[in-house]
Design a protein around this motif. Sequence first.
Motif, PDB file in Angstrom:
ATOM      1  N   LEU A 117      18.011  53.041  45.501  1.00  0.00           N
ATOM      2  CA  LEU A 117      19.033  53.449  44.517  1.00  0.00           C
ATOM      3  C   LEU A 117      18.731  54.864  44.015  1.00  0.00           C
ATOM      4  N   ILE A 118      19.759  55.675  43.937  1.00  0.00           N
ATOM      5  CA  ILE A 118      19.579  57.066  43.485  1.00  0.00           C
ATOM      6  C   ILE A 118      20.535  57.349  42.317  1.00  0.00           C
ATOM      7  N   PHE A 119      19.983  57.906  41.236  1.00  0.00           N
ATOM      8  CA  PHE A 119      20.790  58.226  40.045  1.00  0.00           C
ATOM      9  C   PHE A 119      20.526  59.663  39.602  1.00  0.00           C
ATOM     10  N   TYR A 120      21.555  60.345  39.161  1.00  0.00           N
ATOM     11  CA  TYR A 120      21.366  61.597  38.437  1.00  0.00           C
ATOM     12  C   TYR A 120      21.194  61.217  36.959  1.00  0.00           C
ATOM     13  N   GLU A 121      20.363  61.961  36.227  1.00  0.00           N
ATOM     14  CA  GLU A 121      20.227  61.653  34.806  1.00  0.00           C
ATOM     15  C   GLU A 121      19.978  62.924  34.002  1.00  0.00           C
ATOM     16  N   SER A 122      20.535  62.958  32.810  1.00  0.00           N
ATOM     17  CA  SER A 122      20.326  64.129  31.949  1.00  0.00           C
ATOM     18  C   SER A 122      19.045  63.899  31.139  1.00  0.00           C
ATOM     19  N   PRO A 123      18.369  64.973  30.731  1.00  0.00           N
ATOM     20  CA  PRO A 123      17.132  64.803  29.967  1.00  0.00           C
ATOM     21  C   PRO A 123      17.349  64.029  28.662  1.00  0.00           C
TER      22      PRO A 123
ATOM     23  N   ARG B  72      27.616  54.956  27.729  1.00  0.00           N
ATOM     24  CA  ARG B  72      27.554  53.861  26.747  1.00  0.00           C
ATOM     25  C   ARG B  72      26.532  52.818  27.169  1.00  0.00           C
ATOM     26  N   GLY B  73      25.676  52.437  26.212  1.00  0.00           N
ATOM     27  CA  GLY B  73      24.580  51.520  26.479  1.00  0.00           C
ATOM     28  C   GLY B  73      25.017  50.230  27.167  1.00  0.00           C
ATOM     29  N   SER B  74      26.081  49.597  26.644  1.00  0.00           N
ATOM     30  CA  SER B  74      26.477  48.293  27.203  1.00  0.00           C
ATOM     31  C   SER B  74      26.953  48.459  28.651  1.00  0.00           C
ATOM     32  N   ALA B  75      27.720  49.518  28.906  1.00  0.00           N
ATOM     33  CA  ALA B  75      28.232  49.752  30.276  1.00  0.00           C
ATOM     34  C   ALA B  75      27.077  50.096  31.224  1.00  0.00           C
ATOM     35  N   ARG B  76      26.100  50.843  30.692  1.00  0.00           N
ATOM     36  CA  ARG B  76      24.948  51.227  31.529  1.00  0.00           C
ATOM     37  C   ARG B  76      24.141  49.988  31.929  1.00  0.00           C
ATOM     38  N   ARG B  77      23.922  49.126  30.955  1.00  0.00           N
ATOM     39  CA  ARG B  77      23.140  47.920  31.222  1.00  0.00           C
ATOM     40  C   ARG B  77      23.882  46.987  32.192  1.00  0.00           C
ATOM     41  N   LYS B  78      25.197  46.933  32.028  1.00  0.00           N
ATOM     42  CA  LYS B  78      26.009  46.096  32.924  1.00  0.00           C
ATOM     43  C   LYS B  78      25.897  46.624  34.365  1.00  0.00           C
ATOM     44  N   LYS B  79      25.926  47.934  34.509  1.00  0.00           N
ATOM     45  CA  LYS B  79      25.814  48.541  35.841  1.00  0.00           C
ATOM     46  C   LYS B  79      24.455  48.211  36.450  1.00  0.00           C
ATOM     47  N   LEU B  80      23.385  48.345  35.651  1.00  0.00           N
ATOM     48  CA  LEU B  80      22.041  48.054  36.164  1.00  0.00           C
ATOM     49  C   LEU B  80      21.936  46.574  36.549  1.00  0.00           C
TER      50      LEU B  80
ATOM     51  N   THR C  43      17.610  55.341  29.679  1.00  0.00           N
ATOM     52  CA  THR C  43      17.819  54.760  31.014  1.00  0.00           C
ATOM     53  C   THR C  43      16.547  54.084  31.516  1.00  0.00           C
ATOM     54  N   LEU C  44      15.396  54.742  31.347  1.00  0.00           N
ATOM     55  CA  LEU C  44      14.130  54.142  31.787  1.00  0.00           C
ATOM     56  C   LEU C  44      13.872  52.843  31.034  1.00  0.00           C
ATOM     57  N   SER C  45      14.209  52.862  29.758  1.00  0.00           N
ATOM     58  CA  SER C  45      13.988  51.692  28.936  1.00  0.00           C
ATOM     59  C   SER C  45      14.890  50.533  29.409  1.00  0.00           C
ATOM     60  N   ASP C  46      16.150  50.825  29.741  1.00  0.00           N
ATOM     61  CA  ASP C  46      17.040  49.777  30.281  1.00  0.00           C
ATOM     62  C   ASP C  46      16.547  49.283  31.634  1.00  0.00           C
ATOM     63  N   MET C  47      16.051  50.197  32.477  1.00  0.00           N
ATOM     64  CA  MET C  47      15.551  49.784  33.802  1.00  0.00           C
ATOM     65  C   MET C  47      14.357  48.852  33.630  1.00  0.00           C
TER      66      MET C  47
ATOM     67  N   PRO D 173      12.179  54.263  51.105  1.00  0.00           N
ATOM     68  CA  PRO D 173      12.954  54.096  52.339  1.00  0.00           C
ATOM     69  C   PRO D 173      14.242  54.915  52.279  1.00  0.00           C
ATOM     70  N   ALA D 174      14.463  55.716  53.313  1.00  0.00           N
ATOM     71  CA  ALA D 174      15.618  56.620  53.291  1.00  0.00           C
ATOM     72  C   ALA D 174      16.649  56.247  54.346  1.00  0.00           C
ATOM     73  N   HIS D 175      16.406  55.132  55.071  1.00  0.00           N
ATOM     74  CA  HIS D 175      17.339  54.782  56.149  1.00  0.00           C
ATOM     75  C   HIS D 175      18.614  54.155  55.592  1.00  0.00           C
ATOM     76  N   SER D 176      18.549  53.692  54.347  1.00  0.00           N
ATOM     77  CA  SER D 176      19.704  53.036  53.758  1.00  0.00           C
ATOM     78  C   SER D 176      19.602  53.188  52.236  1.00  0.00           C
ATOM     79  N   PHE D 177      20.606  53.770  51.629  1.00  0.00           N
ATOM     80  CA  PHE D 177      20.509  54.048  50.192  1.00  0.00           C
ATOM     81  C   PHE D 177      21.881  54.039  49.538  1.00  0.00           C
ATOM     82  N   ILE D 178      21.875  53.952  48.197  1.00  0.00           N
ATOM     83  CA  ILE D 178      23.123  54.042  47.430  1.00  0.00           C
ATOM     84  C   ILE D 178      22.967  55.155  46.417  1.00  0.00           C
ATOM     85  N   PHE D 179      23.961  56.009  46.336  1.00  0.00           N
ATOM     86  CA  PHE D 179      23.980  57.053  45.318  1.00  0.00           C
ATOM     87  C   PHE D 179      24.959  56.608  44.248  1.00  0.00           C
ATOM     88  N   GLU D 180      24.456  56.466  43.011  1.00  0.00           N
ATOM     89  CA  GLU D 180      25.318  55.996  41.913  1.00  0.00           C
ATOM     90  C   GLU D 180      25.749  57.135  40.998  1.00  0.00           C
ATOM     91  N   GLY D 181      25.356  58.362  41.269  1.00  0.00           N
ATOM     92  CA  GLY D 181      25.689  59.478  40.383  1.00  0.00           C
ATOM     93  C   GLY D 181      25.082  59.256  39.007  1.00  0.00           C
TER      94      GLY D 181
END
Length: 230
Positions: free
Chosen positions: A154-160, A136-144, A166-170, A123-131
Amino acid sequence: MLYLVSTPIGNLRDMTLRALEVLKEVDLIAAEDTRHTRILLDHYDIKTLVTSYFEHNEEKKTIELLQYLKEGKTIALVSDAGTPGISDPGYPLIRAVKSQGIPLTVVPGPTALIAALSISGLPAHSFIFEGFLPVRGSARRKKLESLKNEVRTLIFYESPHRLVKTLSDMKEIWNDPVVVCVRELTKKFEEVRTAKASDLLEHFTRQSPRGEFVLLVSLRSLGMKRLERS
Ligand code: SAM
């Protein structure tokens, strides 16, 4: 006048006619990485003077560029790829230019988040871009965790390098959601994989992630629920 000019996110032909015109005509181009931008300028035979404007000189350089603008000169701000200011340098200059009443205009064009959203099938009518998620693992998990009940896409940029973590935390925090993994848009190896986080993890464990990635998730979409059941 300051022009905010979007540049291609891979395919050099994704340049608008107006972007080419502006880059040719301004007095100065402020670029995130002058060597990177030079490739684009050489491709289009643009000879305009280029100066650097990157994350670690933004504040100092903003003062210099403001002075230049006040003398009546024109500047185009570009980043390495896509739209300046979107997970890229630009904010301090844009803010200063606005607050001082200096004319500002935008030359819109590519940005990876919108290209990824449009091709994702979510769905593209309403979205959030989180960059980018926190490193840091703990901060990433807290954000998720904080996004657990989000109904918008939800849209995220991610480095290889961080993709697998990140997939594992999701998988853990969002109970193995379907993730749309968009890679190398507009480039030779463009790819869109839609699968459960656990399946993507398996894939990227066999084949290490390469290139540029955008991850998209719709935690509450009906279409995704059906796909999860299948
Ligand atoms: N300013 C850019 C924009 O407007 O999209 C984003 C810059 S940010 C530093 C770079 C990130 O954007 C990459 O790590 C990746 O997540 C995403 N990205 C850029 N180009 C991409 C592409 N061709 N395919 C997929 N993702 C891309």
